[in-house]
Design a protein around this motif. Sequence first.
Motif, PDB file in Angstrom:
ATOM      1  N   GLY A   1       0.823  -1.203   0.000  1.00 16.99           N
ATOM      2  CA  GLY A   1       0.000   0.000   0.000  1.00 16.99           C
ATOM      3  C   GLY A   1       0.856   1.252   0.000  1.00 16.99           C
ATOM      4  O   GLY A   1       0.607   2.184  -0.760  1.00 16.99           O
ATOM      5  N   LEU A   2       1.901   1.263   0.827  1.00 20.63           N
ATOM      6  CA  LEU A   2       2.766   2.448   0.919  1.00 20.63           C
ATOM      7  C   LEU A   2       3.459   2.716  -0.414  1.00 20.63           C
ATOM      8  O   LEU A   2       3.625   3.872  -0.809  1.00 20.63           O
ATOM      9  CB  LEU A   2       3.811   2.263   2.019  1.00 20.63           C
ATOM     10  CG  LEU A   2       3.306   2.412   3.453  1.00 20.63           C
ATOM     11  CD1 LEU A   2       4.428   2.146   4.437  1.00 20.63           C
ATOM     12  CD2 LEU A   2       2.726   3.799   3.670  1.00 20.63           C
TER      13      LEU A   2
ATOM     14  N   LEU B   1      -8.981 -11.744   6.887  1.00 14.50           N
ATOM     15  CA  LEU B   1      -9.240 -10.481   7.569  1.00 14.50           C
ATOM     16  C   LEU B   1     -10.684 -10.431   8.070  1.00 14.50           C
ATOM     17  O   LEU B   1     -10.946 -10.061   9.225  1.00 14.50           O
ATOM     18  CB  LEU B   1      -8.961  -9.347   6.585  1.00 14.50           C
ATOM     19  CG  LEU B   1      -9.010  -7.926   7.086  1.00 14.50           C
ATOM     20  CD1 LEU B   1      -8.132  -7.801   8.303  1.00 14.50           C
ATOM     21  CD2 LEU B   1      -8.529  -6.992   5.992  1.00 14.50           C
ATOM     22  N   ALA B   2     -11.632 -10.818   7.205  1.00 14.40           N
ATOM     23  CA  ALA B   2     -13.047 -10.780   7.582  1.00 14.40           C
ATOM     24  C   ALA B   2     -13.291 -11.679   8.782  1.00 14.40           C
ATOM     25  O   ALA B   2     -14.004 -11.306   9.725  1.00 14.40           O
ATOM     26  CB  ALA B   2     -13.915 -11.223   6.403  1.00 14.40           C
ATOM     27  N   VAL B   3     -12.687 -12.871   8.765  1.00 11.63           N
ATOM     28  CA  VAL B   3     -12.893 -13.817   9.864  1.00 11.63           C
ATOM     29  C   VAL B   3     -12.333 -13.249  11.169  1.00 11.63           C
ATOM     30  O   VAL B   3     -12.974 -13.309  12.219  1.00 11.63           O
ATOM     31  CB  VAL B   3     -12.217 -15.168   9.533  1.00 11.63           C
ATOM     32  CG1 VAL B   3     -12.295 -16.107  10.712  1.00 11.63           C
ATOM     33  CG2 VAL B   3     -12.866 -15.794   8.323  1.00 11.63           C
ATOM     34  N   VAL B   4     -11.136 -12.647  11.076  1.00  9.68           N
ATOM     35  CA  VAL B   4     -10.496 -12.128  12.283  1.00  9.68           C
ATOM     36  C   VAL B   4     -11.282 -10.944  12.844  1.00  9.68           C
ATOM     37  O   VAL B   4     -11.501 -10.842  14.052  1.00  9.68           O
ATOM     38  CB  VAL B   4      -9.035 -11.726  11.971  1.00  9.68           C
ATOM     39  CG1 VAL B   4      -8.412 -11.030  13.153  1.00  9.68           C
ATOM     40  CG2 VAL B   4      -8.236 -12.953  11.625  1.00  9.68           C
ATOM     41  N   ILE B   5     -11.735 -10.052  11.957  1.00  9.78           N
ATOM     42  CA  ILE B   5     -12.537  -8.919  12.421  1.00  9.78           C
ATOM     43  C   ILE B   5     -13.799  -9.430  13.100  1.00  9.78           C
ATOM     44  O   ILE B   5     -14.256  -8.877  14.096  1.00  9.78           O
ATOM     45  CB  ILE B   5     -12.910  -7.992  11.237  1.00  9.78           C
ATOM     46  CG1 ILE B   5     -11.676  -7.307  10.695  1.00  9.78           C
ATOM     47  CG2 ILE B   5     -13.926  -6.946  11.675  1.00  9.78           C
ATOM     48  CD1 ILE B   5     -11.946  -6.436   9.491  1.00  9.78           C
ATOM     49  N   GLY B   6     -14.355 -10.516  12.560  1.00  8.77           N
ATOM     50  CA  GLY B   6     -15.594 -11.060  13.103  1.00  8.77           C
ATOM     51  C   GLY B   6     -15.435 -11.695  14.475  1.00  8.77           C
ATOM     52  O   GLY B   6     -16.417 -12.160  15.054  1.00  8.77           O
TER      53      GLY B   6
ATOM     54  N   LEU C   1      -5.019  -0.897   0.753  1.00 11.60           N
ATOM     55  CA  LEU C   1      -4.128  -1.885   1.361  1.00 11.60           C
ATOM     56  C   LEU C   1      -3.573  -1.382   2.683  1.00 11.60           C
ATOM     57  O   LEU C   1      -3.475  -2.129   3.654  1.00 11.60           O
ATOM     58  CB  LEU C   1      -2.976  -2.194   0.400  1.00 11.60           C
ATOM     59  CG  LEU C   1      -3.346  -3.032  -0.820  1.00 11.60           C
ATOM     60  CD1 LEU C   1      -2.187  -3.107  -1.778  1.00 11.60           C
ATOM     61  CD2 LEU C   1      -3.762  -4.423  -0.383  1.00 11.60           C
ATOM     62  N   VAL C   2      -3.216  -0.094   2.734  1.00  9.57           N
ATOM     63  CA  VAL C   2      -2.667   0.460   3.966  1.00  9.57           C
ATOM     64  C   VAL C   2      -3.729   0.410   5.063  1.00  9.57           C
ATOM     65  O   VAL C   2      -3.460  -0.011   6.194  1.00  9.57           O
ATOM     66  CB  VAL C   2      -2.191   1.908   3.746  1.00  9.57           C
ATOM     67  CG1 VAL C   2      -1.625   2.482   5.026  1.00  9.57           C
ATOM     68  CG2 VAL C   2      -1.150   1.953   2.653  1.00  9.57           C
ATOM     69  N   VAL C   3      -4.947   0.830   4.712  1.00  6.03           N
ATOM     70  CA  VAL C   3      -6.039   0.823   5.690  1.00  6.03           C
ATOM     71  C   VAL C   3      -6.257  -0.592   6.211  1.00  6.03           C
ATOM     72  O   VAL C   3      -6.349  -0.833   7.418  1.00  6.03           O
ATOM     73  CB  VAL C   3      -7.333   1.372   5.056  1.00  6.03           C
ATOM     74  CG1 VAL C   3      -8.474   1.304   6.050  1.00  6.03           C
ATOM     75  CG2 VAL C   3      -7.119   2.794   4.592  1.00  6.03           C
ATOM     76  N   LYS C   4      -6.289  -1.560   5.288  1.00  4.82           N
ATOM     77  CA  LYS C   4      -6.508  -2.951   5.699  1.00  4.82           C
ATOM     78  C   LYS C   4      -5.413  -3.419   6.647  1.00  4.82           C
ATOM     79  O   LYS C   4      -5.681  -4.073   7.654  1.00  4.82           O
ATOM     80  CB  LYS C   4      -6.538  -3.864   4.474  1.00  4.82           C
ATOM     81  CG  LYS C   4      -7.887  -3.933   3.807  1.00  4.82           C
ATOM     82  CD  LYS C   4      -7.824  -4.871   2.629  1.00  4.82           C
ATOM     83  CE  LYS C   4      -9.034  -4.682   1.740  1.00  4.82           C
ATOM     84  NZ  LYS C   4      -8.838  -5.345   0.446  1.00  4.82           N
ATOM     85  N   ALA C   5      -4.160  -3.053   6.314  1.00  2.97           N
ATOM     86  CA  ALA C   5      -3.039  -3.478   7.158  1.00  2.97           C
ATOM     87  C   ALA C   5      -3.223  -2.948   8.569  1.00  2.97           C
ATOM     88  O   ALA C   5      -3.057  -3.684   9.555  1.00  2.97           O
ATOM     89  CB  ALA C   5      -1.727  -2.976   6.571  1.00  2.97           C
ATOM     90  N   VAL C   6      -3.593  -1.669   8.674  1.00  3.66           N
ATOM     91  CA  VAL C   6      -3.762  -1.072   9.995  1.00  3.66           C
ATOM     92  C   VAL C   6      -4.907  -1.755  10.741  1.00  3.66           C
ATOM     93  O   VAL C   6      -4.790  -2.074  11.927  1.00  3.66           O
ATOM     94  CB  VAL C   6      -4.003   0.449   9.850  1.00  3.66           C
ATOM     95  CG1 VAL C   6      -4.315   1.066  11.195  1.00  3.66           C
ATOM     96  CG2 VAL C   6      -2.781   1.104   9.239  1.00  3.66           C
ATOM     97  N   VAL C   7      -6.000  -2.029  10.021  1.00  4.42           N
ATOM     98  CA  VAL C   7      -7.144  -2.691  10.660  1.00  4.42           C
ATOM     99  C   VAL C   7      -6.749  -4.064  11.197  1.00  4.42           C
ATOM    100  O   VAL C   7      -7.041  -4.414  12.338  1.00  4.42           O
ATOM    101  CB  VAL C   7      -8.333  -2.815   9.679  1.00  4.42           C
ATOM    102  CG1 VAL C   7      -9.444  -3.649  10.283  1.00  4.42           C
ATOM    103  CG2 VAL C   7      -8.862  -1.437   9.319  1.00  4.42           C
ATOM    104  N   VAL C   8      -6.036  -4.859  10.370  1.00  9.82           N
ATOM    105  CA  VAL C   8      -5.626  -6.199  10.833  1.00  9.82           C
ATOM    106  C   VAL C   8      -4.807  -6.086  12.107  1.00  9.82           C
ATOM    107  O   VAL C   8      -5.035  -6.808  13.076  1.00  9.82           O
ATOM    108  CB  VAL C   8      -4.711  -6.917   9.807  1.00  9.82           C
ATOM    109  CG1 VAL C   8      -4.424  -8.330  10.236  1.00  9.82           C
ATOM    110  CG2 VAL C   8      -5.288  -6.894   8.445  1.00  9.82           C
TER     111      VAL C   8
END
Lengths: 328, 347
Positions: free
Chosen positions: A135-136, B260-265, B304-311
């Motif tokens: 992403g970066l 990611l979806a499973v972990v968030i859940g 992708l960056v947002v997803k990484a931070v969320v995970v």
Amino acid sequence: MINRLSIDYKQLPLIATIALFVLMFSFGSLRYTGFFSTQVFLNLFIDNAFLIVVAVGMTFVILSGGIDLSVGSVIALTSMVAASLTMEAQLSPVIVVPISLLVGTVLGMVQGSLIHFYNLQPFIVTLAGMFLARGLSYVISVETIAIEHPFFSYMASTQIPLPGGTFISISVVIAIIIVIIAIFLGHFTKFGRTIYAIGGSEQSAMLMGLPVGRTKVLIYTLSGFCASLAGLIFTFYMLSGYGLHANGMELDTIAAVVIGGTLLTGGAGYVAGSVVGVLILGIIQTIIVFEGTLSSWWTKIAIGVLLFLFIVLQRIIVIRSEKKQAKE
Amino acid sequence: MGKSIMRSRLFWPIMVLILILLINLFFDSSFLSIEVRNGRLTGSIIDILNRGAPLMLISIGMTLVIATKGIDLSVGSVIAMSGAIGAMSVANAETDGLGPLFTAIALALVISTLVGGWNGLLVSRIGVQPIVATLILMVAGRGVAQLITGGQITTVYYDPYNFIGGGYLLALPFSVFIVAFVLLLAVLITRKTALGLFIESVGSNPDASRLAGINSKNIMLMVYLFSGFCAGVGGLILSSNVMSADGNNAGLWFELDAILAVVIGGTSLMGGRFYLMGTIIGALIIQSLTTTIYSIGVPAETNLVVKAVVVLIVCLLQSPEFRSKVFGTGKLKKTKEQKESEGVTLS
């Protein structure tokens, strides 16, 4: 006698790998004219120098029982950082190279710290690192940045002549130095022995009073550094920075390490094995290029089949040694 | 009362989902409105449901796999294979009858399920680690998909095929019904029979489960079969949506989104308890995040960056070490949890 046999079992994947390489090289030599030459062999190193460097870092990670999925993205990020600093910020390579190397090193250290201090799974942490790095690199630029700079062109095009009219590139020299340092680190230092101990059993290593935490953080830092260095070599090779560079490279790297005889459960394997693993991936591609009619996806299928065979071989070895232990 | 709602596993995921939807509403005031056009419901919410359908399906399968302490990295490649098989088998259909459609669906689903079974055999019978076992197909599967399509994007001109991913039933996208059906199936089987408990017990401790008389190996085989099946359905929807077969890019990164979806859940990667509804909400969060990023004009790649931070945030919140260090409250409860999680690692 029995003792010697058991050592042979652990080395079986490596022996199989070397035999496979010799077999594939002879197959190519018999089938295609012009295949059997020192230059074709050296080209394997020239084209895969970056993969050798990443595989070295990954070997340590896998030896410790972990995994690093972020390496492919770190290569892309490094190429992007190097390209944008050189072309857009007009900085000199003396500054660009250290900064690029720091990118992966810092990311690796952060990943290692998260894994160690918060007891997170390496798999998920490096997965996030993979997203983040890719992403970066897109945040820096979505487009390819082509590099035009005397230093980079010099690194890309210089050929170091070898006897017999053959040559290697500067990247190969870097890769070989890294491999030698890694072999020294892995087999002749405390750090190396601690890695093998962690891979064998983290709890035992801890009880033995080994510095498990520090070593784990260092392993991921080292892997990040290797990925960044590979990213620079890749940049010399491609002369551009792009967010999609080295897409899926982490899988090739893991495949090379596994084919090179390192057990995925950790604790057993050799850095030198991973180099042979990389050469095998390289020779598959070379054969497909020489064949001419085969399409690129056969590479993926061939790697998949090889991975399967080697993983099954690993399982047989593990099961056998477990049975032996049960007997004793 | 308020506390019991807060304690629910679904509370935080739902809050995040609502927050994302509210952010959207802020940028686009017509975001939540649903209109009827040509007898079809249209609107951003419906769009999210429709586009999120493949991800929801795959995440359902992934939830059960993760519940057994496994992981299925091959789903992205299975999507590509299933889509390729489906689209290629109707690409040359000459009639507009329904025969080729059913053949395509059956062929794609049977092969995807078999592929899942291959993963299951490697994990349960040969005893390969799940990450590694499914890695093989993640690499080779995409090669096979490219082999099927010849490395090119093949367009389908057979109209009935479009119905799977683009059709409407009772004013709602047909894909939503598929998700509802598979979800209902999964919920009924795991919550109304003992199978769900078996899966959780295999995930917490396979050896103990075996000693308790549960056939751990078959349970593992079953969840991978199901994951393959779900990925197959998802692949059909995706390829039918764009009416083409694309071995190179179909389903790329899907395995990561699904995990990611499973972990968030709220399902832990350590195996054990699983939350199917949480997973669905997790998948919806990811899909609305994607939609949001597109609609507020941030470059799509930032996703992708947002997803990484969320995970990372979700994982840190799940880590007992992190919670006790940062929040420092409820020490007693935390230590108990810590012991539990250590028990799992030891086993």
